[in-house]
Design a protein around this motif. Structure first.
Motif, short mmCIF file in Angstrom:
data_model
loop_
_atom_site.label_atom_id
_atom_site.label_comp_id
_atom_site.label_asym_id
_atom_site.label_seq_id
_atom_site.Cartn_x
_atom_site.Cartn_y
_atom_site.Cartn_z
N TRP A 27 5.60 -5.38 2.30
CA TRP A 27 4.75 -4.14 2.52
C TRP A 27 3.55 -3.85 1.60
N PHE A 29 1.05 -0.50 0.77
CA PHE A 29 0.64 0.69 0.93
C PHE A 29 -0.47 0.97 0.13
N GLU A 120 -4.65 7.39 4.86
CA GLU A 120 -3.47 6.61 4.04
C GLU A 120 -2.78 5.86 5.07
N THR A 122 0.49 2.42 5.88
CA THR A 122 1.17 1.42 5.38
C THR A 122 1.20 0.35 6.33
#
Length: 127
Positions: A27, A29, A120, A122
């Motif tokens: 992942w 972020f 933003e 992810t």
């Protein structure tokens, strides 16, 4: 799970105490990213130009993390003036049209009145 911190060199990261991106496993972020050109610390007055710069900044963080914009699974857009969002759609489609992430747009104030959009994301790195 190993955590890797990625910095863009923006003075905001040091002053506020955050990372441009954090990699945790597969992942990635990426923090809310504005349209500042971090090399010159300048920002355009145009929301579309700011959106383009946001994606340049985000793509750089993703590259450092071993990912691309095509790996983005979630995106949040924040604009102080919601009426400006539609003008950004072609830029958003250009950069995230293949990924087609889950998305949300929020209208809220940003840290600096020159900022017209913050993005933003992810991402999930591909194996």
């Amino acid at each position: 799970m190993t955590r890797t911190l990625i910095s863009s060199g923006s003075p905001f990261e040091e002053q506020i105490g955050y990372s441009r991106a954090v990699v945790a496993g597969d992942w990635v972020f990426v923090s809310g990213t504005t349209g500042f050109d971090y090399a010159s610390m300048t920002i355009s007055d145009d929301v579309v130009a700011q959106a383009e710069q946001c994606f340049q900044n985000i793509a750089a963080a993703l590259r450092e993390a071993g990912a691309t914009l095509d790996d983005v699974v979630r995106v949040t857009y924040v604009l102080p003036d919601a009426s400006l969002f539609e003008a950004c759609w072609p830029v958003l489609r250009q950069h995230l049209g293949r990924a087609r992430p889950a998305a949300m747009m929020i209208s809220a104030g940003l840290l600096d009145p020159r900022m017209k959009i913050e993005i933003e994301v992810t991402a999930l790195r591909q194996a």
